[in-house]
Design a protein around this motif. Structure first.
Motif, PDB file in Angstrom:
ATOM      1  N   ALA A  48       0.818  -1.218   0.000  1.00 42.76           N
ATOM      2  CA  ALA A  48       0.000   0.000   0.000  1.00 42.76           C
ATOM      3  C   ALA A  48       0.848   1.263   0.000  1.00 42.76           C
ATOM      4  O   ALA A  48       0.401   2.323  -0.435  1.00 42.76           O
ATOM      5  N   GLU A  49       2.085   1.197   0.486  1.00 44.86           N
ATOM      6  CA  GLU A  49       2.971   2.355   0.523  1.00 44.86           C
ATOM      7  C   GLU A  49       3.639   2.606  -0.828  1.00 44.86           C
ATOM      8  O   GLU A  49       4.240   3.668  -1.027  1.00 44.86           O
ATOM      9  N   VAL A  50       3.546   1.652  -1.738  1.00 48.06           N
ATOM     10  CA  VAL A  50       4.363   1.701  -2.943  1.00 48.06           C
ATOM     11  C   VAL A  50       3.526   1.931  -4.196  1.00 48.06           C
ATOM     12  O   VAL A  50       3.782   2.858  -4.969  1.00 48.06           O
ATOM     13  N   VAL A  51       2.523   1.092  -4.413  1.00 46.32           N
ATOM     14  CA  VAL A  51       1.785   1.096  -5.677  1.00 46.32           C
ATOM     15  C   VAL A  51       1.009   2.405  -5.842  1.00 46.32           C
ATOM     16  O   VAL A  51       0.348   2.883  -4.919  1.00 46.32           O
ATOM     17  N   GLY A  52       1.130   2.969  -7.038  1.00 45.23           N
ATOM     18  CA  GLY A  52       0.422   4.204  -7.361  1.00 45.23           C
ATOM     19  C   GLY A  52       1.196   5.470  -7.052  1.00 45.23           C
ATOM     20  O   GLY A  52       0.710   6.569  -7.304  1.00 45.23           O
ATOM     21  N   ARG A  53       2.414   5.356  -6.543  1.00 46.10           N
ATOM     22  CA  ARG A  53       3.214   6.550  -6.201  1.00 46.10           C
ATOM     23  C   ARG A  53       4.446   6.627  -7.090  1.00 46.10           C
ATOM     24  O   ARG A  53       4.970   5.583  -7.545  1.00 46.10           O
ATOM     25  N   PRO A  54       5.004   7.832  -7.327  1.00 46.47           N
ATOM     26  CA  PRO A  54       6.235   7.958  -8.114  1.00 46.47           C
ATOM     27  C   PRO A  54       7.375   7.207  -7.435  1.00 46.47           C
ATOM     28  O   PRO A  54       7.520   7.229  -6.217  1.00 46.47           O
ATOM     29  N   VAL A  55       8.187   6.562  -8.249  1.00 50.62           N
ATOM     30  CA  VAL A  55       9.225   5.702  -7.694  1.00 50.62           C
ATOM     31  C   VAL A  55      10.240   6.475  -6.860  1.00 50.62           C
ATOM     32  O   VAL A  55      10.697   5.987  -5.812  1.00 50.62           O
ATOM     33  N   PHE A  56      10.573   7.696  -7.260  1.00 54.64           N
ATOM     34  CA  PHE A  56      11.610   8.423  -6.521  1.00 54.64           C
ATOM     35  C   PHE A  56      11.054   9.079  -5.259  1.00 54.64           C
ATOM     36  O   PHE A  56      11.803   9.475  -4.379  1.00 54.64           O
ATOM     37  N   GLN A  57       9.721   9.171  -5.190  1.00 52.36           N
ATOM     38  CA  GLN A  57       9.114   9.654  -3.946  1.00 52.36           C
ATOM     39  C   GLN A  57       9.095   8.548  -2.897  1.00 52.36           C
ATOM     40  O   GLN A  57       9.292   8.796  -1.709  1.00 52.36           O
ATOM     41  N   VAL A  58       8.887   7.303  -3.351  1.00 51.37           N
ATOM     42  CA  VAL A  58       8.859   6.165  -2.426  1.00 51.37           C
ATOM     43  C   VAL A  58      10.276   5.787  -2.005  1.00 51.37           C
ATOM     44  O   VAL A  58      10.521   5.430  -0.854  1.00 51.37           O
ATOM     45  N   PHE A  59      11.235   5.895  -2.937  1.00 51.41           N
ATOM     46  CA  PHE A  59      12.603   5.461  -2.658  1.00 51.41           C
ATOM     47  C   PHE A  59      13.585   6.615  -2.936  1.00 51.41           C
ATOM     48  O   PHE A  59      14.268   6.633  -3.953  1.00 51.41           O
ATOM     49  N   PRO A  60      13.656   7.571  -2.028  1.00 53.14           N
ATOM     50  CA  PRO A  60      14.578   8.697  -2.223  1.00 53.14           C
ATOM     51  C   PRO A  60      16.008   8.290  -1.850  1.00 53.14           C
ATOM     52  O   PRO A  60      16.244   7.261  -1.232  1.00 53.14           O
ATOM     53  N   ASP A  61      16.966   9.123  -2.251  1.00 57.71           N
ATOM     54  CA  ASP A  61      18.351   8.911  -1.827  1.00 57.71           C
ATOM     55  C   ASP A  61      18.488   9.159  -0.329  1.00 57.71           C
ATOM     56  O   ASP A  61      17.703   9.909   0.274  1.00 57.71           O
ATOM     57  N   ASN A  62      19.469   8.532   0.271  1.00 57.87           N
ATOM     58  CA  ASN A  62      19.769   8.728   1.691  1.00 57.87           C
ATOM     59  C   ASN A  62      20.388  10.117   1.870  1.00 57.87           C
ATOM     60  O   ASN A  62      21.492  10.380   1.378  1.00 57.87           O
ATOM     61  N   PRO A  63      19.723  11.032   2.593  1.00 60.87           N
ATOM     62  CA  PRO A  63      20.281  12.388   2.759  1.00 60.87           C
ATOM     63  C   PRO A  63      21.573  12.406   3.573  1.00 60.87           C
ATOM     64  O   PRO A  63      22.327  13.379   3.518  1.00 60.87           O
ATOM     65  N   ASP A  64      21.823  11.332   4.329  1.00 59.49           N
ATOM     66  CA  ASP A  64      23.048  11.256   5.126  1.00 59.49           C
ATOM     67  C   ASP A  64      24.232  10.737   4.332  1.00 59.49           C
ATOM     68  O   ASP A  64      25.336  10.579   4.889  1.00 59.49           O
ATOM     69  N   THR A  65      24.018  10.426   3.064  1.00 59.44           N
ATOM     70  CA  THR A  65      25.105   9.954   2.203  1.00 59.44           C
ATOM     71  C   THR A  65      25.283  10.962   1.064  1.00 59.44           C
ATOM     72  O   THR A  65      24.589  10.893   0.041  1.00 59.44           O
ATOM     73  N   PRO A  66      26.182  11.918   1.206  1.00 55.97           N
ATOM     74  CA  PRO A  66      26.332  12.992   0.197  1.00 55.97           C
ATOM     75  C   PRO A  66      26.640  12.445  -1.194  1.00 55.97           C
ATOM     76  O   PRO A  66      26.237  13.047  -2.196  1.00 55.97           O
ATOM     77  N   TYR A  95      22.181   2.291  -3.006  1.00 54.14           N
ATOM     78  CA  TYR A  95      20.836   2.836  -2.844  1.00 54.14           C
ATOM     79  C   TYR A  95      20.295   2.331  -1.520  1.00 54.14           C
ATOM     80  O   TYR A  95      19.870   1.202  -1.393  1.00 54.14           O
ATOM     81  N   ASP A  96      20.360   3.204  -0.485  1.00 51.64           N
ATOM     82  CA  ASP A  96      19.965   2.793   0.853  1.00 51.64           C
ATOM     83  C   ASP A  96      18.440   2.739   0.971  1.00 51.64           C
ATOM     84  O   ASP A  96      17.728   3.533   0.349  1.00 51.64           O
ATOM     85  N   VAL A  97      17.969   1.796   1.792  1.00 52.81           N
ATOM     86  CA  VAL A  97      16.530   1.537   1.938  1.00 52.81           C
ATOM     87  C   VAL A  97      16.011   2.211   3.199  1.00 52.81           C
ATOM     88  O   VAL A  97      16.557   1.991   4.296  1.00 52.81           O
ATOM     89  N   PRO A  98      14.966   3.044   3.081  1.00 55.67           N
ATOM     90  CA  PRO A  98      14.389   3.657   4.297  1.00 55.67           C
ATOM     91  C   PRO A  98      13.824   2.591   5.223  1.00 55.67           C
ATOM     92  O   PRO A  98      13.161   1.651   4.777  1.00 55.67           O
ATOM     93  N   ASN A  99      14.090   2.740   6.527  1.00 62.99           N
ATOM     94  CA  ASN A  99      13.515   1.831   7.512  1.00 62.99           C
ATOM     95  C   ASN A  99      11.997   1.974   7.544  1.00 62.99           C
ATOM     96  O   ASN A  99      11.455   3.060   7.294  1.00 62.99           O
ATOM     97  N   ALA A 100      11.347   0.865   7.883  1.00 62.35           N
ATOM     98  CA  ALA A 100       9.879   0.875   7.905  1.00 62.35           C
ATOM     99  C   ALA A 100       9.324   1.860   8.920  1.00 62.35           C
ATOM    100  O   ALA A 100       8.242   2.416   8.738  1.00 62.35           O
ATOM    101  N   ASP A 101      10.057   2.101  10.020  1.00 67.08           N
ATOM    102  CA  ASP A 101       9.565   3.017  11.046  1.00 67.08           C
ATOM    103  C   ASP A 101       9.980   4.464  10.803  1.00 67.08           C
ATOM    104  O   ASP A 101       9.720   5.345  11.623  1.00 67.08           O
ATOM    105  N   GLY A 102      10.655   4.724   9.673  1.00 67.63           N
ATOM    106  CA  GLY A 102      11.036   6.092   9.332  1.00 67.63           C
ATOM    107  C   GLY A 102      12.197   6.646  10.122  1.00 67.63           C
ATOM    108  O   GLY A 102      12.438   7.856  10.087  1.00 67.63           O
ATOM    109  N   THR A 103      12.961   5.816  10.834  1.00 61.68           N
ATOM    110  CA  THR A 103      14.040   6.320  11.691  1.00 61.68           C
ATOM    111  C   THR A 103      15.366   6.453  10.961  1.00 61.68           C
ATOM    112  O   THR A 103      16.344   6.911  11.545  1.00 61.68           O
ATOM    113  N   GLY A 104      15.451   6.042   9.735  1.00 62.36           N
ATOM    114  CA  GLY A 104      16.725   6.139   9.033  1.00 62.36           C
ATOM    115  C   GLY A 104      16.753   5.232   7.826  1.00 62.36           C
ATOM    116  O   GLY A 104      15.707   4.877   7.276  1.00 62.36           O
ATOM    117  N   PHE A 105      17.984   4.859   7.405  1.00 64.38           N
ATOM    118  CA  PHE A 105      18.165   4.053   6.208  1.00 64.38           C
ATOM    119  C   PHE A 105      19.049   2.851   6.520  1.00 64.38           C
ATOM    120  O   PHE A 105      19.900   2.902   7.416  1.00 64.38           O
TER     121      PHE A 105
END
Length: 575
Positions: A48-66, A95-105
């Motif tokens: 439900a978090e993925v389908v129907g949304r732009p791919v780069f909005q669902v899987f953004p780059d890790n902001p902590d990795t310049p 390509y780091d994966v966001p944690n399910a709880d939103g606490t990081g990658f």
């Protein structure tokens, strides 16, 4: 493109494919149209978090990795696919994966490939984005690079890693070749999905037909009850109609639920050592009334030898019963059905083959390959005279495959009869143990000594191992034992000799154990204590045994405690 997803059937196939896949629309945002289960697990996401949304909005780059630039690289690759209509293989990406709880990658490395999918008119429908998780591999490379400077002793490992890199490069080349054929494969998946959709539509039509028949009978019976003055006999007949049709409905629902449980992997086999002869015997007993009602002759042929296996006896009986019911359903009155059990070799392993052969309607050549698939039926005529939902044989295959076995069907064609086989692996090391356990499981309980009221024992058992082992055991304990291998001889012994105790197998050839008990009770009353001995332990069989006149129902294998109970003076009521 109108933005709609692929048909539900194609979508289900895509989601279950092995491998991590995204299905992307070629719109400016590359909206996600579908996602495989493996991709969701690898990226810690829910559908439900993925389908129907732009791919780069669902899987953004890790902001902590310049240095992260995977979204930029992916965007360029996807645009190349849109522009060139060709598959694009990307280099390994961080390509780091966001944690399910939103606490990081979580740190991840991926090997992506983007492949176009076209419609029949050549229009670009969507893009398959496939990735392989190479995090462990890249971590090994990074660790190797860090430690290479510490010591020259790691040179051997360095060579090994280089070899792995070469191997990985070759694997990527192979993957690239495979993905060039992705269009054809996906087209084949779509074709199969369309066929599955047609079969499901046919199944819904069959289901409606099979439900309406019993409902119509119940409805008519209830209307007749209210409209026509009925005596007690008519009321009893109407109630019998309702009960039979409710039973038919129950069986339909049970089959559907059973297939659903198997599809979901929710079936837990109750595995235990068993003898396939008992499975055949119990299934034949359960189907005997159906064959008699259909006016069919039945022959059973069991080859000599051991048939010890490890599995769920009730499920295997269910599978064989489905084949027997199928043979009865498609055979005309006066026909003949043969059931055989024989040992075979599969490589170096010992297997058993159960075959059900009939002289019935037969199977068209074009249905042989798919006869065990869900919703497939030979009888697709309008009258649906044979009934059924087309899931009985699918259940057979599912149950047998859960036991590590295999099924097959063979027929020369319509009007030439059919042959169905179940092949199962045997467990030879259980043969000797099973021969001992069939009548007496290990235990320290001593058997009671013969007494004035219980000394003469008759054993009626067609299985030579069970009969001889029980006879020798009781003889060694001091009892006067007579043993016969069929129901007619057993009944004659009971009537003429009136033994103190008769242990009677239920599934006997010719005259079964139930009929032996009924006739014995009519002839000599309660002069002999009767014990039903069977490999089938269902409540229905137990109730039938007590109703036929048995004093006790004992399932095989018989424990020492249970055998001792049989040999003690009778209790107040049946056991």
């Amino acid at each position: 493109m109108d933005g709609h997803l692929l048909p539900e059937q194609f979508k289900a196939i895509f989601e279950a494919l092995p491998g991590a896949f995204l299905l992307l629309f070629p719109d400016p945002d590359f909206t996600i149209a579908g996602v495989s289960e493996e991709y969701l697990r690898a990226t810690l996401r829910r559908r439900a978090e993925v389908v129907g949304r732009p791919v780069f909005q669902v899987f953004p780059d890790n902001p902590d990795t310049p240095e992260a630039n995977s979204t930029h690289n992916l965007s360029r690759s996807l645009r190349r696919v849109v522009e060139t209509h060709k598959t694009d293989v990307m280099a390994v990406q961080r390509y780091d994966v966001p944690n399910a709880d939103g606490t990081g990658f979580e740190k991840r490395y991926w090997s992506p490939v983007n492949a176009p999918v076209f419609g029949r008119d050549g229009e670009l429908l969507c893009i398959i984005h496939r990735v392989d998780n190479v995090t462990e591999y890249m971590s090994l490379l990074e660790e190797h690079a860090r430690q290479r400077s510490l010591s020259e002793r790691l040179s051997a490992d360095n060579l090994k890693m280089e070899a792995e890199i070469v191997q990985r490069s070759r694997e990527l080349d192979r993957l690239n070749d495979e993905l060039r054929d992705a269009n054809g494969e996906l087209s084949e998946y779509a074709r199969r999905a369309r066929e599955e959709a047609v079969r499901k539509d046919e199944f819904l039509a069959m289901l409606a037909h099979e439900l309406r028949n019993p409902l119509a009978a119940i409805s008519s019976a209830l209307q007749l009850w209210n409209v026509v003055p009925a005596d007690e006999q008519r009321k009893a007949n109407l109630l019998d109609i309702c009960r039979r049709q409710v039973g038919n409905l129950t069986r339909l629902v049970d089959d559907l639920l059973e297939m659903s449980r198997i599809d979901r992997g929710a079936v837990e086999l109750q595995r235990a050592p068993l003898d396939l002869r008992d499975v055949v015997e119990d299934a034949m007993h359960a189907a005997r009334e159906l064959f008699e009602r259909r006016g069919l002759g039945v022959a059973t042929r069991i080859a000599p030898g051991g048939f010890a296996a490890y599995g769920d006896a009730a499920r295997l009986e269910q599978a064989l019963s489905n084949l027997l019911t199928n043979a009865a359903k498609y055979s005309e009155p006066g026909g003949h059905v043969e059931v055989s059990l024989e040992p075979i070799r599969s490589g170096d392993a010992a297997w058993a083959r159960i075959e059900v052969r009939d002289e019935g309607r037969g199977i068209p050549p074009d249905k042989l390959e798919a006869i065990f698939d869900m919703f497939v039926q030979v009888d697709v005529s309008l009258d649906r005279s044979r009934g059924g939902l087309g899931i009985g044989l699918a259940l057979v295959r599912a149950i047998v495959e859960l036991h590590g076995g295999r099924v097959a069907a063979w027929s020369k064609g319509l009007a030439y009869g059919s042959s169905f086989t179940i092949e199962l692996p045997l467990t030879p090391q259980l043969v000797q143990q099973q021969r001992e356990d069939r009548c007496l499981a290990p235990g320290a309980t001593p058997l009671p000594q013969p007494s004035g009221s219980l000394r003469r024992v008759l054993i009626v058992e067609d299985n030579v191992d069970a009969r001889d082992t029980l006879r020798d055991l009781l003889s060694a304990s001091g009892y006067l034992v007579t043993a016969v291998d069929n129901g007619r001889d057993g009944l004659e012994k009971i009537i003429n000799e009136a033994p103190d105790l008769a242990i009677v197998d239920v599934g006997l050839p010719g005259l079964d154990g139930f009929e032996v008990a009924r006739r014995a009770r009519t002839a000599i009353g309660n002069a002999t204590r009767l014990v039903a001995f069977t490999g089938y332990n269902s409540p229905a069989v137990r109730a039938a045994a007590l109703e036929a006149g048995f004093d006790m129902h004992v399932p095989k294998p018989c424990t020492a405690e249970r055998l001792a109970e049989i040999l003690r003076p009778p209790l107040d009521g049946p056991a």
